[in-house]
Scaffold this active site. Structure first.
Site, PDB file in Angstrom:
ATOM      1  N   GLU A 161     -57.071 -10.386 -32.343  1.00 56.97           N
ATOM      2  CA  GLU A 161     -57.856 -10.527 -33.505  1.00 56.97           C
ATOM      3  C   GLU A 161     -58.346 -11.972 -33.568  1.00 56.97           C
ATOM      4  O   GLU A 161     -59.393 -12.282 -34.142  1.00 56.97           O
ATOM      5  CB  GLU A 161     -57.254 -10.421 -35.072  1.00 56.97           C
ATOM      6  CG  GLU A 161     -56.136 -11.273 -35.284  1.00 56.97           C
ATOM      7  CD  GLU A 161     -55.516 -10.947 -36.489  1.00 56.97           C
ATOM      8  OE1 GLU A 161     -55.877  -9.884 -37.233  1.00 56.97           O
ATOM      9  OE2 GLU A 161     -54.566 -11.823 -37.058  1.00 56.97           O
ATOM     10  N   ASP A 192     -45.473 -12.252 -35.276  1.00 56.86           N
ATOM     11  CA  ASP A 192     -46.187 -13.073 -34.571  1.00 56.86           C
ATOM     12  C   ASP A 192     -45.373 -13.929 -33.327  1.00 56.86           C
ATOM     13  O   ASP A 192     -45.999 -14.436 -32.406  1.00 56.86           O
ATOM     14  CB  ASP A 192     -47.162 -14.205 -35.442  1.00 56.86           C
ATOM     15  CG  ASP A 192     -48.055 -13.662 -36.281  1.00 56.86           C
ATOM     16  OD1 ASP A 192     -48.661 -12.547 -35.855  1.00 56.86           O
ATOM     17  OD2 ASP A 192     -48.252 -13.822 -37.352  1.00 56.86           O
TER      18      ASP A 192
END
Length: 410
Positions: free
Chosen positions: A246, A143
């Site tokens: 997402e 991330d």
């Protein structure tokens, strides 16, 4: 080092996390550690006294090279939230009793935001009780959202895979012609930070136009504006490719994926499971425009594709693992190793340690100025930041045409 070292892996794995493990092991042994233990399934496994002696598995340089090329977490991972010290002191007493039993001088935890929370709490307890074990965090997360570090090991390989995959999807999308056109929506991981989704722009080059639209979770998502944008693009070309995080959300705070399905699963840190964003948007576009749509969810492939790993990423992952041991050996505790970019051309990066209290439970987001004014694409500054991190390849060690990994019986 006079004592022993214990190392654990936590959170979502990456293509580079085991390279950090190899770096921890090699540096600890070089600095004189008697034993290097590996927690099985992180701090949760340690509480159950489940651990191994890594020397039983890393017996040669070949084993170490295999480990660097092995995806996922060799030791097993966990998502376990330590309670606050005042809430459950017995948990800490148990952990520290285990550390004392095995003469643990350094505790190294490889992970992301939630893992740094574990290092923070353990180091705080050690200070309060005067315990000599030193606690160091080793950064890991695809991330790329850890504070105070230029980037995180694992991100470069995931970005390389995403850029490669999106480019291949673009190629495929123009093979056939469809009535009213084709819209492919690629869902990429990223709950609150869009570093991974932005990497889709790496597909753009002399031989590829790149994705048409990129949507990050840092900005509010407008479904109606999105539909109009896609419709306009389809009036100009036969196929459109869109990259979406997402975690994109509406103005009212709802995740787009929640519009199409229930997201009831919540992990120990309160994170909702996010999935279905591409599916919902593909259905929406098909209904609004009447074109053919495809929903493509990269899912775990973007974090486990060791065959597409970045050489820079694998080297830096090993580097931070070694730096974590070095920091503990030199007396640091309650710190995390960070990567400092020295230059882009030529690319150079070094390490230092920072106070984990300034890192744990924080998130580094994509700067607003690295996204265009419309919020539909990343800027050249973003691409220039990412590109050095994906350079070089790590050739798998092939056996019978398939990559060989270092294997631990589960």
């Amino acid at each position: 080092m006079k004592g022993n070292v214990i190392v654990g892996q936590s959170g979502g794995p990456t293509a580079a996390i085991n390279s950090s493990l190899a770096g921890v092991y090699r540096t600890a042994k070089d600095r004189g550690a008697q034993k290097v233990y590996g927690m099985l399934n992180g701090i949760q496994g340690l509480l159950q006294e489940r651990y191994i002696d890594l020397s039983d598995y890393i017996k040669s340089d070949l084993d170490s090279e295999l480990l660097k090329r092995t995806p996922a977490a060799f030791l097993g991972s966990c998502r376990f939230k330590l309670p606050e010290i005042h809430e459950d002191k017995e948990v800490y007493e148990k952990i520290f009793a285990i550390l004392e039993k095995h003469n643990i001088e350094a505790f190294i935890y490889i992970g992301g935001n939630d893992s740094m929370d574990t290092i923070k709490k353990l180091s705080d307890y050690a200070i309060v009780t005067g315990h000599p074990t030193r606690f160091i965090g080793c950064p890991k997360t695809i991330d790329n959202d850890l504070a105070l570090t230029d980037h995180t090991p694992g991100y470069g390989s995931a970005a390389k895979y995403i850029g490669t995959s999106v480019k291949e999807i673009i190629r495929d999308s123009f093979c056939l012609e469809y009535k009213n056109g084709l819209v492919s929506i690629v869902e990429i991981m990223g709950r609150n930070a869009g570093w991974l989704t932005g990497a889709a722009a790496l597909a753009k080059g002399e031989d590829c136009p790149g994705p048409d639209l990129i949507y990050l979770p840092e900005l509010t998502f407008d479904i109606e504006a999105f539909g109009n944008k896609v419709k306009d693009l389809l009036s100009q070309k036969p196929a459109v490719v869109v990259a979406v995080s997402e975690g994109i959300r509406l103005a009212d705070g709802r995740y787009v994926c929640e519009l199409g399905q229930s997201t009831d699963f919540v992990d120990a840190f309160g994170h909702k499971q996010l999935s279905g964003t591409a599916n919902y948007l593909a259905s929406y576009i098909a209904g609004e425009i009447g074109c053919k749509t495809r929903a493509i969810e990269l899912s775990t492939l973007q974090r486990s594709a060791s065959h597409c790993a970045s050489r820079i990423d694998i080297l830096e992952a090993s580097q931070v693992g070694g730096a974590a041991v070095k920091a503990a050996d030199e007396g640091d505790s309650g710190k995390m190793v960070v990567l400092n970019r020295i230059s882009d051309d030529p690319y150079q990066c070094g390490t230092e340690v920072k106070d984990v209290h300034k890192i744990a439970n924080d998130e580094k987001l994509v700067p607003r100025e690295w996204v265009n004014e419309e919020g539909t694409y990343v800027t050249d500054e973003f691409v220039n930041y990412v590109r050095p991190l994906i350079q070089g390849d790590v050739s798998p060690i092939m056996v019978d045409g398939i990559p060989r990994h270092l294997y631990r019986q589960i």
